[in-house]
Motif scaffolding. Structure first.
Motif, PDB file in Angstrom:
ATOM      1  N   GLU A 514       0.823  -1.206   0.000  1.00  0.00           N
ATOM      2  CA  GLU A 514       0.000   0.000   0.000  1.00  0.00           C
ATOM      3  C   GLU A 514       0.859   1.258   0.000  1.00  0.00           C
ATOM      4  OE1 GLU A 514      -3.623   2.046   2.612  1.00  0.00           O
ATOM      5  OE2 GLU A 514      -2.932   0.011   3.047  1.00  0.00           O
ATOM      6  N   VAL A 515       1.924   1.265   0.794  1.00  0.00           N
ATOM      7  CA  VAL A 515       2.822   2.416   0.859  1.00  0.00           C
ATOM      8  C   VAL A 515       4.244   1.900   0.677  1.00  0.00           C
ATOM      9  CG1 VAL A 515       3.650   4.364   2.211  1.00  0.00           C
ATOM     10  CG2 VAL A 515       1.264   3.622   2.428  1.00  0.00           C
ATOM     11  N   PRO A 516       4.842   2.060  -0.517  1.00  0.00           N
ATOM     12  CA  PRO A 516       6.206   1.574  -0.729  1.00  0.00           C
ATOM     13  C   PRO A 516       7.209   2.251   0.181  1.00  0.00           C
ATOM     14  CG  PRO A 516       5.137   2.127  -2.806  1.00  0.00           C
ATOM     15  CD  PRO A 516       4.262   2.659  -1.715  1.00  0.00           C
ATOM     16  N   THR A 517       8.255   1.520   0.538  1.00  0.00           N
ATOM     17  CA  THR A 517       9.312   2.088   1.363  1.00  0.00           C
ATOM     18  C   THR A 517      10.026   3.201   0.606  1.00  0.00           C
ATOM     19  OG1 THR A 517       9.625  -0.024   2.452  1.00  0.00           O
ATOM     20  CG2 THR A 517      11.426   1.554   2.621  1.00  0.00           C
ATOM     21  N   GLU A 518      10.337   4.273   1.303  1.00  0.00           N
ATOM     22  CA  GLU A 518      11.006   5.408   0.680  1.00  0.00           C
ATOM     23  C   GLU A 518      12.333   4.965   0.060  1.00  0.00           C
ATOM     24  OE1 GLU A 518      12.766   9.822   1.903  1.00  0.00           O
ATOM     25  OE2 GLU A 518      11.789   8.546   3.395  1.00  0.00           O
ATOM     26  N   GLY A 519      12.581   5.423  -1.145  1.00  0.00           N
ATOM     27  CA  GLY A 519      13.812   5.085  -1.837  1.00  0.00           C
ATOM     28  C   GLY A 519      13.712   3.844  -2.693  1.00  0.00           C
ATOM     29  N   GLN A 520      12.592   3.110  -2.625  1.00  0.00           N
ATOM     30  CA  GLN A 520      12.437   1.908  -3.448  1.00  0.00           C
ATOM     31  C   GLN A 520      11.683   2.181  -4.736  1.00  0.00           C
ATOM     32  OE1 GLN A 520      10.600  -1.425  -1.643  1.00  0.00           O
ATOM     33  NE2 GLN A 520      12.198  -1.776  -0.157  1.00  0.00           N
ATOM     34  N   CYS A 521      10.594   2.926  -4.636  1.00  0.00           N
ATOM     35  CA  CYS A 521       9.656   3.054  -5.755  1.00  0.00           C
ATOM     36  C   CYS A 521       9.373   4.524  -6.055  1.00  0.00           C
ATOM     37  CB  CYS A 521       8.325   2.373  -5.431  1.00  0.00           C
ATOM     38  SG  CYS A 521       8.453   0.638  -4.931  1.00  0.00           S
ATOM     39  N   THR A 522       9.077   4.798  -7.309  1.00  0.00           N
ATOM     40  CA  THR A 522       8.493   6.075  -7.669  1.00  0.00           C
ATOM     41  C   THR A 522       7.028   6.056  -7.256  1.00  0.00           C
ATOM     42  OG1 THR A 522       7.780   5.355  -9.861  1.00  0.00           O
ATOM     43  CG2 THR A 522      10.030   6.192  -9.660  1.00  0.00           C
ATOM     44  N   GLU A 523       6.365   7.183  -7.385  1.00  0.00           N
ATOM     45  CA  GLU A 523       4.964   7.249  -6.984  1.00  0.00           C
ATOM     46  C   GLU A 523       4.088   6.347  -7.842  1.00  0.00           C
ATOM     47  OE1 GLU A 523       3.564  11.220  -6.740  1.00  0.00           O
ATOM     48  OE2 GLU A 523       5.086  11.849  -5.299  1.00  0.00           O
ATOM     49  N   ASP A 524       4.508   6.057  -9.059  1.00  0.00           N
ATOM     50  CA  ASP A 524       3.728   5.165  -9.918  1.00  0.00           C
ATOM     51  C   ASP A 524       4.282   3.741  -9.924  1.00  0.00           C
ATOM     52  OD1 ASP A 524       6.032   5.853 -11.224  1.00  0.00           O
ATOM     53  OD2 ASP A 524       5.112   6.153 -13.182  1.00  0.00           O
ATOM     54  N   ARG A 525       5.031   3.391  -8.864  1.00  0.00           N
ATOM     55  CA  ARG A 525       5.489   2.029  -8.589  1.00  0.00           C
ATOM     56  C   ARG A 525       6.479   1.509  -9.637  1.00  0.00           C
ATOM     57  NH1 ARG A 525       2.127   0.274  -4.366  1.00  0.00           N
ATOM     58  NH2 ARG A 525       1.155   2.173  -3.589  1.00  0.00           N
ATOM     59  N   GLN A 526       7.347   2.366 -10.106  1.00  0.00           N
ATOM     60  CA  GLN A 526       8.488   1.928 -10.903  1.00  0.00           C
ATOM     61  C   GLN A 526       9.711   1.878  -9.996  1.00  0.00           C
ATOM     62  OE1 GLN A 526       8.840   3.323 -15.048  1.00  0.00           O
ATOM     63  NE2 GLN A 526       7.318   4.875 -14.522  1.00  0.00           N
ATOM     64  N   PRO A 527      10.719   1.055 -10.326  1.00  0.00           N
ATOM     65  CA  PRO A 527      11.915   1.025  -9.484  1.00  0.00           C
ATOM     66  C   PRO A 527      12.581   2.402  -9.453  1.00  0.00           C
ATOM     67  CG  PRO A 527      11.880  -0.847 -10.998  1.00  0.00           C
ATOM     68  CD  PRO A 527      10.799   0.081 -11.443  1.00  0.00           C
ATOM     69  N   TYR A 528      12.897   2.853  -8.264  1.00  0.00           N
ATOM     70  CA  TYR A 528      13.526   4.164  -8.123  1.00  0.00           C
ATOM     71  C   TYR A 528      14.993   4.118  -8.542  1.00  0.00           C
ATOM     72  CZ  TYR A 528      14.778   8.644  -6.023  1.00  0.00           C
ATOM     73  OH  TYR A 528      15.217   9.927  -5.834  1.00  0.00           O
ATOM     74  N   VAL A 529      15.670   3.012  -8.225  1.00  0.00           N
ATOM     75  CA  VAL A 529      17.119   2.922  -8.463  1.00  0.00           C
ATOM     76  C   VAL A 529      17.386   2.375  -9.859  1.00  0.00           C
ATOM     77  CG1 VAL A 529      19.268   1.834  -7.724  1.00  0.00           C
ATOM     78  CG2 VAL A 529      17.625   2.631  -6.023  1.00  0.00           C
ATOM     79  N   VAL A 530      18.184   3.099 -10.617  1.00  0.00           N
ATOM     80  CA  VAL A 530      18.656   2.653 -11.922  1.00  0.00           C
ATOM     81  C   VAL A 530      20.140   2.330 -11.784  1.00  0.00           C
ATOM     82  CG1 VAL A 530      18.940   3.238 -14.354  1.00  0.00           C
ATOM     83  CG2 VAL A 530      16.965   4.113 -13.083  1.00  0.00           C
ATOM     84  N   PRO A 531      20.530   1.052 -11.828  1.00  0.00           N
ATOM     85  CA  PRO A 531      21.924   0.697 -11.566  1.00  0.00           C
ATOM     86  C   PRO A 531      22.852   1.084 -12.711  1.00  0.00           C
ATOM     87  CG  PRO A 531      20.714  -1.241 -12.272  1.00  0.00           C
ATOM     88  CD  PRO A 531      19.708  -0.131 -12.144  1.00  0.00           C
TER      89      PRO A 531
END
Length: 535
Positions: A514-531
């Motif tokens: 319901e609420v992604p952990t900060e630093g994991q996901c964008t607001e639209d549930r895409q991966p935040y980190v691009v390696p």
């Protein structure tokens, strides 16, 4: 154990995953939001002239979005419900049919001028869609949805958003699922000179409404300014350039002063920093509480060519399996888990196209555009040794991947390999468990550990890390056109064993929570980190 994603504190961010079983995997856009109270919904119908193989054709473009009725200086304005509909004429359908295409996967890139007073910035609205079948006759309608960057005005006064250039990227597919030759087309479109309003999409007043006293110390509202013109820009660039001599342009009057006054444009993906590396869309449809996604990238050696090919940033969708506890005779305790995964690019199980250049036979520069296509289920098997207070994990990723060659240039001259050039079988690696996993597939191993049960080192899905392996490239088939058989040439140049592979996976996004952990996901549930790839 309860749940599937206990929080783990890792050096690259807190993560969610199945209790220790988060050691799993290798790893269009947000639905249109309803307009909020106090918003204005816009629909702009704009004529564009698009360059097609048969010549310039007129396309009817409709842009819809919702904006706030009014905003404050310094307040982020995020357009919602952004949809771009492009209607291409019958002549465009004929061009695509001539390439033997039966489906297209569209992406749109709409460039905008964001202006206030004399200052201007550029924004880019991207949109994607699922595959669209080509009609037997008539026009082709492509509707894309996507994210729009937040815009922040620097002062009071009307803020205008004006459409300028448009690019329409089309990935083409044939009836048998193979790419065409060429596999894609990019249509550069310019706003027609007879466009009503010169491309103006919206005007957002900034500051207090007329008659409302401004707060003490705030700038006074300025008179509305004329809308920005529909000056064409390069739609492939997320930030166009101001006209020479214009405020904020190199050599322009008071450029530093005007630059400070220019509207600020953020990243198109919600919650991302403007300097985040580019990545393809990675959104899970119909997620469950076990769904994860992540980005991967890395290098694969081509031993015969004494070089390495960069595998581009790719999206992987993961569905975690249920964990099982194992008690071997040696008294240890193991947590076992198998999960399913698949590559995801524009609705296809493949990587984005990537281009590599090598010296063939040691002296001839050869450039090839390729993709890796998933030819069967991708499995992820993890074995976690539970040793208090640390946990040691080994994760095997098995992926049947076919290497398809799309375009080749030898010393600058195009070598026509045809639309069906590919390896005869999937890439293969030495398999430690052939009875359970028969058939050729790439095998990569990731080793990781949780120190004191919290800090991850090595490869752990929730924080990412390196996966390595060795791959054999099979012989090629279907290469050539016009009766020329190039199978033996590509096989002699590329195929063989002993090719080292190293992939880097980024932090996962737990898309079903319901609420992604900060630093994991964008607001639209895409991966935040691009390696970033590592050799």
């Amino acid at each position: 154990m309860t749940g599937h994603r206990p929080a783990l504190r890792t050096p690259r961010g807190r993560a969610r995953g199945a209790a220790i079983a988060a050691f799993v995997a290798l790893a269009p856009l947000i639905p249109s939001a309803a307009a909020a109270v106090g918003s204005q919904e816009i629909t702009a119908k704009l004529p564009y002239d698009c360059a097609l193989p048969s010549g310039t054709q007129r396309a009817a473009v409709r842009v819809t979005a919702a904006f706030p009725d009014r905003a404050k200086a310094g307040e982020a304005i995020r357009p919602t419900g952004v949809t771009t509909t492009v209607e291409l004429p019958a002549a465009a359908v004929a061009d695509l049919t001539a390439l033997k295409a039966t489906t297209v996967v569209p992406e749109t890139r709409l460039a905008l001028d964001v202006a206030q007073h004399e200052a201007k910035a550029q924004a880019l609205w991207r949109g994607t869609a699922r595959p669209v079948p080509l009609p037997a006759e008539g026009t082709l309608t492509l509707t894309t949805t996507g994210d729009a960057p937040a815009v922040t005005a620097a002062a009071d006064g009307d803020l205008t958003l004006t459409a300028t250039g448009l690019a329409v990227d089309l990935a083409l597919g044939t009836a048998d699922g193979a790419p065409t030759a060429p596999p894609s087309l990019s249509l550069a479109c310019t706003l027609a000179k007879d466009a009503d309003g010169h491309g103006l999409l919206a005007t957002v007043p900034i500051g207090p409404a007329t008659g409302t006293p401004a707060p003490s110390g705030s700038p006074s509202p300025s008179a509305p300014t004329a809308p920005a013109s529909g000056r064409p820009t390069d739609p492939a660039s997320p930030s166009g350039s101001a006209a020479p001599g214009a405020p904020g342009a190199p050599g322009g009057k008071d450029k530093d002063k005007d630059k400070d006054k220019a509207p600020k444009v953020g990243d198109a993906r919600a919650g991302l920093a403007a300097d985040r590396p580019p990545a393809p869309p990675c959104v899970k449809e119909n997620p469950t509480d076990k769904s994860l996604n992540a980005y991967i990238t890395g290098y694969s050696n081509v031993r015969k060519l004494a070089g390495a090919s960069l595998i581009p940033v790719s999206c992987v969708q993961i569905e975690q399996g249920d964990p099982e506890i194992s008690f071997p005779p040696d008294g240890s305790i193991h947590l076992l888990q198998k999960s399913d995964a698949y590559l995801d690019y524009q609705g296809r199980k493949q990587t984005p196209p990537f281009t590599s250049t090598f010296l063939t036979f040691g002296f001839t520069p050869t450039t090839a555009t390729m993709i890796l296509e998933q030819a069967g289920p991708m499995t992820v098997a993890s074995d976690v040794l539970l040793v208090f207070p640390d946990n040691i994990a080994e994760t095997y990723v098995r992926a049947p991947l076919v290497l398809r060659v799309l375009n080749v240039e030898v010393n600058g001259t195009r070598l026509d390999v045809g639309p069906s050039c590919r390896t005869e079988t999937p890439l293969s690696s030495p398999e430690p468990d052939p009875a359970t996993y028969p058939g050729p597939h790439l095998v990569m191993l990731g080793k990781g550990q949780l120190i004191n049960g919290t800090d991850a080192t090595g490869y752990v899905l929730t924080s990412g890390g390196p996966l390595t392996g060795e791959v054999t490239i099979p012989a090629f088939t279907g290469c050539g056109a016009g009766g020329e058989n190039l199978d033996r040439l590509l096989t002699a140049s590329i195929s063989g064993s002993g090719n080292y592979v190293k992939q880097i996976q980024g932090q996962t996004c737990a898309v079903g929570v319901e609420v992604p952990t900060e630093g994991q996901c964008t607001e639209d549930r895409q991966p935040y980190v691009v390696p970033a790839p590592e050799r």
